[in-house]
Design an enzyme around this catalytic site. Structure first.
Site, short mmCIF file in Angstrom:
data_model
loop_
_atom_site.label_atom_id
_atom_site.label_comp_id
_atom_site.label_asym_id
_atom_site.label_seq_id
_atom_site.Cartn_x
_atom_site.Cartn_y
_atom_site.Cartn_z
N GLN A 1 -5.99 52.13 -59.34
CA GLN A 1 -5.56 52.87 -58.14
C GLN A 1 -4.20 53.51 -58.36
O GLN A 1 -3.25 52.85 -58.78
CB GLN A 1 -5.49 51.93 -56.94
CG GLN A 1 -6.83 51.31 -56.56
CD GLN A 1 -7.05 49.95 -57.17
OE1 GLN A 1 -6.64 49.70 -58.29
NE2 GLN A 1 -7.71 49.07 -56.43
N ASP B 1 -13.37 56.74 -55.38
CA ASP B 1 -12.81 56.66 -54.03
C ASP B 1 -11.64 57.62 -53.84
O ASP B 1 -10.62 57.26 -53.25
CB ASP B 1 -12.35 55.22 -53.73
CG ASP B 1 -13.44 54.19 -53.96
OD1 ASP B 1 -14.62 54.54 -53.87
OD2 ASP B 1 -13.09 53.03 -54.23
N GLN C 1 -8.38 57.58 -59.66
CA GLN C 1 -8.83 56.66 -58.63
C GLN C 1 -7.85 56.66 -57.45
O GLN C 1 -6.64 56.53 -57.64
CB GLN C 1 -8.95 55.24 -59.19
CG GLN C 1 -9.48 54.23 -58.18
CD GLN C 1 -9.80 52.88 -58.78
OE1 GLN C 1 -9.76 52.70 -60.00
NE2 GLN C 1 -10.13 51.91 -57.95
N ASP C 2 -8.39 56.84 -56.24
CA ASP C 2 -7.59 56.80 -55.01
C ASP C 2 -6.54 57.91 -54.93
O ASP C 2 -5.40 57.69 -54.55
CB ASP C 2 -6.89 55.44 -54.87
CG ASP C 2 -7.86 54.31 -54.54
OD1 ASP C 2 -9.07 54.56 -54.57
OD2 ASP C 2 -7.40 53.20 -54.27
N ARG D 1 -19.07 55.70 -50.53
CA ARG D 1 -19.55 54.33 -50.42
C ARG D 1 -18.78 53.63 -49.30
O ARG D 1 -17.75 54.11 -48.82
CB ARG D 1 -19.39 53.57 -51.75
CG ARG D 1 -17.97 53.47 -52.28
CD ARG D 1 -17.95 52.61 -53.53
NE ARG D 1 -16.62 52.49 -54.11
CZ ARG D 1 -16.30 51.57 -55.02
NH1 ARG D 1 -17.20 50.71 -55.46
NH2 ARG D 1 -15.07 51.51 -55.52
#
Length: 530
Positions: free
Chosen positions: A323, A367, A345-346, A435
């Site tokens: 992240q 994500d 990520q993130d 998700r």
């Protein structure tokens, strides 16, 4: 993204019972125990609202105020517990969690207090109250998730045992009935006005070429510049007496390597760049580097009314560092126009409250649009990048943890594409529209182009589980392109192939973020409906 189920969940059938029961008793005078039975956490309600000299609330609005006052009292208690975490010699990881939680719980105290005052004085709508209560609850979720990321779950138990999450959840449920009635009764055109915090000059802010000359301060890396860092300009803005007026920080072209924080009390800041190719703010913090997801942000914004135009927000930690956030925003009534958000990520943490993104680019892998804001992306480019070997791309992970939060991610009139580094790998890398990060995750795509890189199933479960299949809300309406075919989409109860315009309209600028009330004031072009 770390999966947690922090809020006490309950079945949809029980929610229906609560709603039906509360409707039948709305105008009756009940004792506290009977009122508390209309909430999701009646035991907590009874414990904190029952007193020896208790006088039953004469009506539901009085009960709402009593519940909010009880929640605020517990928030003060939780803030004290958060402050106590800092009083001992702490490791780097504990310091990171402690700092996050102190800031987040303090924001929750402020939001609860402002909601209580606003409802008592009739200065805010039930919609705004639901927005602020949703944010107050989300703050606690992020505090707790940060402790889990760094393997310090028990470290924040003093905050968790305050029962504040349950008390805010009760307030959300109580206010939800007023919120629904207001939504049903209101004529949206009634709210088509400029809010008090926007001046007449601000109404033309995004369209006048002379806006650069109206900047309050200029940030430049040139020798002799008064402000050579962006944070120094932000700090200056907090030191001057400017009331609630707009403060424009013009950031000249250059790559600014710094981590910037705009606090909750610093409102109506504007970052004005020379264009997303030329003005870049970059950092490289990551969870792998010992930070929480919250504190990895290159830029973190809490103050209301933030605007950014023509800027790239970047995190260069890379896919191997887990992240790593480029921008974190909990700014209510915030706008990002012609900006780019780059990470893996993130990438983009849409943490809380009402946000609008127009003509923006968002790059990432896992994500990479996540959080629990009420947020609309309009005419944006959503670009999946090449992840690490064996990883799949997840475009969204929406964080709605309570069924009464009025939050969700809406991607409207946009394009979902593969970035240049992913295009040669499209056949071997799976990409999904989203998700379920939390029990009531809510994400929709409206009239959006979806390219071939998206898996025909469309949506991914959380790991190898059926978590939230019945309680989430994932939807698609009027999408097109080679990846938009729906015959092989997931068959979860919570997935919706939306065919009704009235259902789809719940996720528009007008309905999800009440955009008519404030967006026109900024001068940013927007589509209110479908």
């Amino acid at each position: 993204m770390v999966h947690i189920n922090l809020l006490i969940s309950f079945s949809l059938s029980i929610i229906t019972i609560f709603t039906s029961f509360s409707s039948s008793i709305q105008f009756q005078s009940l004792d506290i125990k009977e009122w508390c039975q209309t909430t999701p956490h009646p035991d907590h309600c009874n414990h904190y609202l029952t007193t020896d000299d208790d006088h039953p609330p004469p009506h539901r609005k009085h009960f709402r105020i009593l519940a909010l006052e009880a929640a605020l009292n517990q928030a003060y208690y939780a803030r004290d517990r958060a402050s106590n975490l800092e009083q001992h010699g702490l490791s780097k990881r504990k310091k990171a969690v402690s700092k996050d939680c102190c800031q987040l719980v303090n924001n929750t105290v402020t939001q609860l207090n402002e909601t209580l005052i606003g409802l008592k004085t009739l200065k805010i709508s039930d919609f705004v109250a639901q927005t602020w209560l949703s944010a107050a609850l989300t703050n606690l979720q992020i505090c707790f998730s940060g402790s889990i990321e760094l393997n310090l779950t028990s470290f924040v138990d003093p905050i968790r045992t305050s029962n504040l999450t349950e008390m805010i959840s009760n307030s959300l449920a109580i206010n939800h009935r007023f919120f629904l009635k207001e939504t049903q009764d209101s004529d949206q055109t009634e709210f088509d006005h400029f809010p008090a915090w926007v001046s007449k000059k601000d109404r033309r802010l995004m369209v006048l070429e002379s806006v650069y000359s109206r900047a309050n301060v200029t940030v430049s890396q040139a020798k002799g510049s008064r402000f050579r860092t962006i944070q120094s300009a932000v700090d200056y803005a907090s030191s001057v007496n400017r009331g609630d007026g707009r403060f424009i920080i013009y950031i000249k072209r250059g790559v600014y390597k710094e981590n910037i924080e705009i606090g909750y009390d610093l409102k109506n800041i504007m970052f004005l760049g020379d264009g997303l190719r030329y003005t870049v703010i970059t950092g490289d913090r990551s969870v792998a580097g010992g930070f929480t997801t919250y504190s990895t942000a290159t830029v973190g914004v809490d103050g209301t009314g933030f605007i950014a135009r023509g800027i790239t927000f970047r995190n260069t930690a890379g896919p191997e560092k887990a992240q790593a956030v480029a921008l974190r925003s909990a700014s209510d009534l915030s706008v990002f126009y012609a900006c780019s958000f780059e990470g893996y990520q993130d990438t983009l943490f849409v943490l809380a409250q009402r946000q609008f993104y127009k003509l923006c680019y968002v790059y990432g892998t896992i994500d990479f649009i996540f959080g629990n804001a009420a947020v609309v992306f309009q005419n944006c480019m959503i670009l999946a990048r090449r992840p690490l070997k064996g990883q799949a791309n997840m475009i969204t992970a929406q964080g709605r943890g309570d069924p009464y939060q009025n939050t969700g991610i809406s991607i409207h009139n946009s394009r979902v594409m593969a970035a240049l580094d992913l295009k040669p790998m499209v056949g071997s890398v799976q990409t999904y529209l989203g998700r379920s990060w939390q029990e009531y995750s809510r994400t929709v795509y409206l009239k959006t182009f979806i390219d071939t890189h998206v898996n025909p199933q469309g949506w991914s479960p959380w790991g190898n589980t059926d978590f939230a299949f019945k309680t989430l809300y994932f939807g698609e309406y009027g999408c097109f392109g080679p990846g938009s075919a729906t015959q092989n989409r997931v068959t979860w109860p919570g997935y919706h192939l939306i065919k009704s315009p009235s259902e789809a309209s719940q996720f528009t600028v007008e309905r999800l973020i009440s955009g008519r009330a404030w967006l026109r004031a900024t001068g940013v072009p927007f589509i209110a409906g479908l």
